[in-house]
Design an enzyme around this catalytic site. Structure first.
Site, PDB file in Angstrom:
ATOM      1  N   GLU A  18       0.842  -1.202   0.000  1.00  0.00           N
ATOM      2  CA  GLU A  18       0.000   0.000   0.000  1.00  0.00           C
ATOM      3  C   GLU A  18       0.869   1.240   0.000  1.00  0.00           C
ATOM      4  OE1 GLU A  18      -2.214   2.452   3.564  1.00  0.00           O
ATOM      5  OE2 GLU A  18      -2.163   0.270   3.669  1.00  0.00           O
ATOM      6  N   LYS A  68      -9.910  -3.150   8.592  1.00  0.00           N
ATOM      7  CA  LYS A  68      -8.663  -2.687   9.193  1.00  0.00           C
ATOM      8  C   LYS A  68      -8.993  -2.055  10.546  1.00  0.00           C
ATOM      9  CE  LYS A  68      -6.750   1.354   8.151  1.00  0.00           C
ATOM     10  NZ  LYS A  68      -6.048   2.422   7.394  1.00  0.00           N
TER      11      LYS A  68
END
Length: 213
Positions: free
Chosen positions: A44, A133
């Site tokens: 990411e 998350k």
């Protein structure tokens, strides 16, 4: 949004996401290459990094098939579209924005929105999140995530991100968490590729030990 709109989290050898906040494009090839070689399959690049879409496009072109490249800190549908155009397949956000999740699902992206409460987690699940998350995981701790996860849909992957390093894998594994996002424990702006690769190898070894691979 129904389950048919959900892009499932893929089967990876290790559910580790490298968070490269602050990565400049000139370091992208060597840093990302080292992470992939160490065994990371999800990377990411947050959008508050220098020229992030350029780095994402570079990373997406060099990554082998099966390695997820994408963006973090995605806040708008316009950013989702730019991520798709750059070749990104992973979308990570700090919050739950239904329009963002739905647009990403339309592009077939794997999504991991940030949640902290049961309300946020259930909203993300209803809007097709591939995984959740829990952030900041260091504040919730394993016991907090375990408590919230009791009300979530079965089989929805849960990740711990924020203040987490390889030293925490075993504690979170004990409550069923096997997805982790590693940020500053893996990469800080200015770190050279060899340093990041060494940290990545240690994280992979710790993950394998925690899950007895």
């Amino acid at each position: 949004m129904t389950e048919t709109n959900r892009t499932p989290w893929p089967t990876l050898k290790r559910d580790l996401v490298a968070i490269l906040r602050g990565l400049p494009p000139q370091d992208c090839e060597t840093v990302v290459g080292g992470l992939v070689e160490a065994g990371f399959e999800a990377i990411e690049i947050p959008l508050n990094s220098p020229d992030p879409f350029r780095s994402i496009e570079m990373a997406a072109k060099l990554a082998p098939d099966g390695v997820l490249i994408g963006a973090g800190t995605v806040l708008s549908v316009e950013e989702v579209d730019r991520l798709h155009a750059a070749g990104g397949r992973l979308l990570v956000s700090p919050n739950v924005e239904p329009a963002v999740l739905q647009r990403a699902a339309g592009h077939g992206m794997v999504t991991m929105p940030g949640v902290f409460t049961a309300t946020e987690a259930l909203l993300a699940a209803r809007n097709g999140a591939s995984a959740l998350k829990f952030f900041p995981a260091s504040a919730l701790g394993p016991s907090g995530i375990k408590a919230v996860s009791a009300v979530l849909p079965k089989g929805l992957p849960i990740g711990a991100v924020g203040g987490v390093s390889e030293a925490d894998f075993a504690a979170f594994a004990a409550v069923g968490v096997r997805h982790f996002g590693l940020g500053s424990s893996l990469y800080k702006p200015g770190d050279d590729a060899a340093t990041v690769a060494d940290r990545a190898r240690r994280a992979v070894a710790a993950y394998d030990e925690a899950f007895r691979r």
